[in-house]
Design an enzyme around this catalytic site. Structure first.
Site, PDB file in Angstrom:
ATOM      1  N   ASP A 167      40.283  38.931  53.772  1.00 10.27           N
ATOM      2  CA  ASP A 167      40.873  39.786  52.732  1.00 10.27           C
ATOM      3  C   ASP A 167      41.970  40.667  53.318  1.00 10.27           C
ATOM      4  OD1 ASP A 167      38.179  38.962  52.184  1.00 10.27           O
ATOM      5  OD2 ASP A 167      38.053  40.432  50.569  1.00 10.27           O
ATOM      6  N   HIS A 200      43.915  42.537  50.695  1.00 11.19           N
ATOM      7  CA  HIS A 200      43.803  43.557  49.634  1.00 11.19           C
ATOM      8  C   HIS A 200      44.984  44.525  49.547  1.00 11.19           C
ATOM      9  CE1 HIS A 200      40.149  42.784  47.523  1.00 11.19           C
ATOM     10  NE2 HIS A 200      39.427  42.705  48.627  1.00 11.19           N
ATOM     11  N   ASP A 246      41.622  37.050  48.244  1.00 11.48           N
ATOM     12  CA  ASP A 246      41.709  38.504  48.069  1.00 11.48           C
ATOM     13  C   ASP A 246      42.936  39.076  48.765  1.00 11.48           C
ATOM     14  OD1 ASP A 246      39.411  38.258  46.588  1.00 11.48           O
ATOM     15  OD2 ASP A 246      38.321  39.843  47.613  1.00 11.48           O
ATOM     16  N   ASP A 266      44.935  43.507  44.899  1.00 11.26           N
ATOM     17  CA  ASP A 266      44.018  44.534  44.375  1.00 11.26           C
ATOM     18  C   ASP A 266      43.641  45.542  45.462  1.00 11.26           C
ATOM     19  OD1 ASP A 266      43.944  43.762  41.725  1.00 11.26           O
ATOM     20  OD2 ASP A 266      42.178  42.485  41.959  1.00 11.26           O
ATOM     21  N   ARG A 267      43.186  46.704  44.982  1.00 10.58           N
ATOM     22  CA  ARG A 267      42.789  47.830  45.825  1.00 10.58           C
ATOM     23  C   ARG A 267      44.000  48.472  46.512  1.00 10.58           C
ATOM     24  NH1 ARG A 267      37.474  49.848  45.193  1.00 10.58           N
ATOM     25  NH2 ARG A 267      36.015  48.129  45.010  1.00 10.58           N
ATOM     26  N   ASN A 276      37.865  36.011  44.836  1.00  6.75           N
ATOM     27  CA  ASN A 276      37.401  36.526  43.546  1.00  6.75           C
ATOM     28  C   ASN A 276      38.360  37.557  42.953  1.00  6.75           C
ATOM     29  OD1 ASN A 276      36.335  38.351  45.697  1.00  6.75           O
ATOM     30  ND2 ASN A 276      35.514  39.496  43.955  1.00  6.75           N
ATOM     31  N   HIS A 277      39.318  38.047  43.763  1.00 10.28           N
ATOM     32  CA  HIS A 277      40.322  38.973  43.226  1.00 10.28           C
ATOM     33  C   HIS A 277      41.615  38.275  42.815  1.00 10.28           C
ATOM     34  CE1 HIS A 277      38.766  43.123  43.422  1.00 10.28           C
ATOM     35  NE2 HIS A 277      37.909  42.582  44.267  1.00 10.28           N
ATOM     36  N   HIS A 305      36.130  31.588  50.266  1.00  7.88           N
ATOM     37  CA  HIS A 305      36.123  33.043  50.190  1.00  7.88           C
ATOM     38  C   HIS A 305      34.727  33.640  50.175  1.00  7.88           C
ATOM     39  CE1 HIS A 305      37.609  37.038  49.432  1.00  7.88           C
ATOM     40  NE2 HIS A 305      36.751  37.165  48.438  1.00  7.88           N
ATOM     41  N   ARG A 354      25.944  42.141  44.336  1.00  3.79           N
ATOM     42  CA  ARG A 354      27.136  42.512  43.573  1.00  3.79           C
ATOM     43  C   ARG A 354      26.911  42.479  42.068  1.00  3.79           C
ATOM     44  NH1 ARG A 354      31.781  41.850  46.973  1.00  3.79           N
ATOM     45  NH2 ARG A 354      31.233  40.810  48.922  1.00  3.79           N
ATOM     46  N   HIS A 396      35.340  38.138  51.956  1.00  3.77           N
ATOM     47  CA  HIS A 396      34.664  38.711  50.780  1.00  3.77           C
ATOM     48  C   HIS A 396      33.926  40.018  51.033  1.00  3.77           C
ATOM     49  CE1 HIS A 396      33.167  38.473  46.728  1.00  3.77           C
ATOM     50  NE2 HIS A 396      31.979  38.017  46.995  1.00  3.77           N
TER      51      HIS A 396
END
Length: 477
Positions: A219, A221, A248, A251-252, A280-281, A329, A379, A406
């Protein structure tokens, strides 16, 4: 000291760990407190808070629910359950809890504002669902790049019909300087990359030849300056230096468009030597909550986000390296019968978004656990798989290990399940607060894994999720 008194002392130690942002130590303290006295709602509610910080939203929902069972008037538990439901895009469940908070605390103005914000989100989701078509037209429909002009103040390298190294290098510097690309070029890069993704199988299979090196990154991010730190330390992508980014990308962090455009540009420059897996993002529901949609709109346009969404849905779901390492991922499956051939045969284009069940969802969302067998997801989406599950999958498919991402790992990476499950995470000091290292894995023609760790580097003073469209997102940080 009585068990009850000892439990309270442990709770206080957990609170102190929270103050230091030592979330894992806080969880350990609350675990022990609950073992000694499982009747206190505050123990479960506080542990739910730490699970939120660790992004273990399923565990947080479970703990908040237990706290509510023990004390139905415990308002913080409803808050925390609402936050956790929001984090996994279960907006209607979150709204129920916010409404309960307002009912129990009618004079709480902040709670009322949060409820109203959640109501807006639910209305928007209902609207989007109502207008959703079975096969909607592409966002590229009617987009005539040839007639689009490049903004007059753009002084960078021009992009023609093909990606060039000069353009990529200039783009890297522009992004470092806080500048954007012309919208035409952003559209062009996304469309060029999507066209390549559409030609790739669900699981590309890569061999590392003599004189080549492959780097696996986890990730990133939206942490653009940390991505550049990887390249500065480890070398920039070339024909002989293959890179695989394991989902990923966005995001964030608040430089998600910069990372996505740069990675897509490298894909266009080296289509056979640069690989991207979906995370997943790279999905609509996460992008709406965690900032990427808002960032696209703020820096470019709503159409840019829609084009990215289409490109993300075309991304491969896994990559097989040398027939030895499956890189995906999330992780493994609810069914031991799933094989590499099932991944090869899976038509990812039939389902743009992963949903709540099925092969794609599990590949993007699952996590390892230390206990054997399978368990419910921490999660709230997917599941958890034990070392025996990993062992059977590797043996049945002739693999040495799976490499996944992840999850934050404080050391940047972690080798689990008797060496058969490796987690690599490449966003150091995640969301400017986690204090973790970043990592990447180098693999040569001998297929030996070399783990590399690095620290976060300074970046401009823009906070994580600066472009998130709902003020509720600040509750999830």
């Amino acid at each position: 000291m009585s068990a009850v008194a000892e439990a309270v002392e442990l709770k206080n130690k957990g609170n102190a760990a929270i103050a230091k942002k030592d979330w894992r130590e806080a969880v350990r303290c609350y675990d022990k407190a609950i073992e000694l006295d499982p009747t206190q709602a505050v123990f479960y509610s506080n542990r739910a808070h730490t699970h939120i910080k660790l992004e273990s939203y399923g565990f947080a929902i479970s703990d908040a629910t237990k706290a509510i069972e023990l004390d139905p008037s415990y308002i913080k538990a409803y808050y925390r359950r609402a936050i956790s439901h929001l984090a996994i895009a279960k907006h209607k469940e979150a709204l129920k809890d916010f409404r309960t908070v307002c009912k129990k605390a009618p004079n709480d103005k902040d709670a009322k504002l949060k409820m109203q914000e959640c109501e807006k989100i639910v209305r928007r989701m209902d609207f989007l669902k109502a207008i959703e078509l079975g096969d909607p037209p592409s966002a590229a429909e009617g987009l005539d790049l040839n007639s689009m002009a490049v903004e007059s103040d753009y002084t960078g390298v021009k992009l023609g019909d093909e990606m060039t190294k000069e353009f990529v290098e200039d783009m890297i510097q522009r992004f470092k300087d806080g500048k954007k690309l012309p919208k035409k070029y952003a559209f062009q890069i996304v469309l060029m990359a999507k066209a390549i993704f559409m030609t790739e199988p669900t699981m590309p299979e890569v061999k590392i030849e003599e004189g080549q090196k492959l780097t696996v990154c986890g990730d990133t991010h939206g942490q653009y300056f940390d991505l550049l730190e990887i390249f500065n330390r480890n070398g920039y992508p070339t024909e002989s230096h293959i890179y695989l980014f394991n989902g990923d990308f966005v995001d964030r962090g608040s430089w998600s468009t910069e990372i996505a455009l740069l990675l897509f540009a490298y894909k266009c420059l080296y289509p056979k030597n640069f690989f991207l897996n979906r995370g997943n993002h790279e999905t609509d529901d996460m992008n709406r909550v965690y900032g990427f949609e808002g960032e696209c709109k703020a820096k470019y346009s709503e159409r840019t986000f829609k084009l990215f969404s289409e490109a993300f849905s075309a991304l491969p779901l896994a990559t097989l390296i040398g027939g030895k390492y499956l890189v995906l991922h999330g992780g493994l499956f609810s069914d031991d019968k799933i094989t590499l051939q099932d991944i090869r045969d899976y038509d990812r284009h039939k389902q743009r978004q992963p949903g709540q069940e099925g092969l794609m969802m599990e590949m993007l969302w699952t996590d390892p656990q230390t206990l054997p067998g399978r368990g419910p997801s921490k999660r709230g989406v997917g599941l958890m798989f034990g070392p025996d599950v990993t062992k059977r999958f590797c043996e049945n498919n002739g693999l040495e290990a799976i490499i996944r991402s992840h999850e934050v790992r404080m050391g940047g990476y972690e080798v689990e399940h008797d060496g058969r499950c490796i987690t690599v995470f490449s966003a150091p000091n995640y969301v400017d607060s986690s204090g973790n290292k970043g990592a990447y894995i180098n693999i040569g023609p001998d297929y030996k894994l070399q783990h590399n760790v690095f620290d976060a580097v300074p970046h401009p003073d823009i906070k994580p999720m600066a472009y998130a469209q709902s003020p509720l997102t600040s509750m999830m940080m």
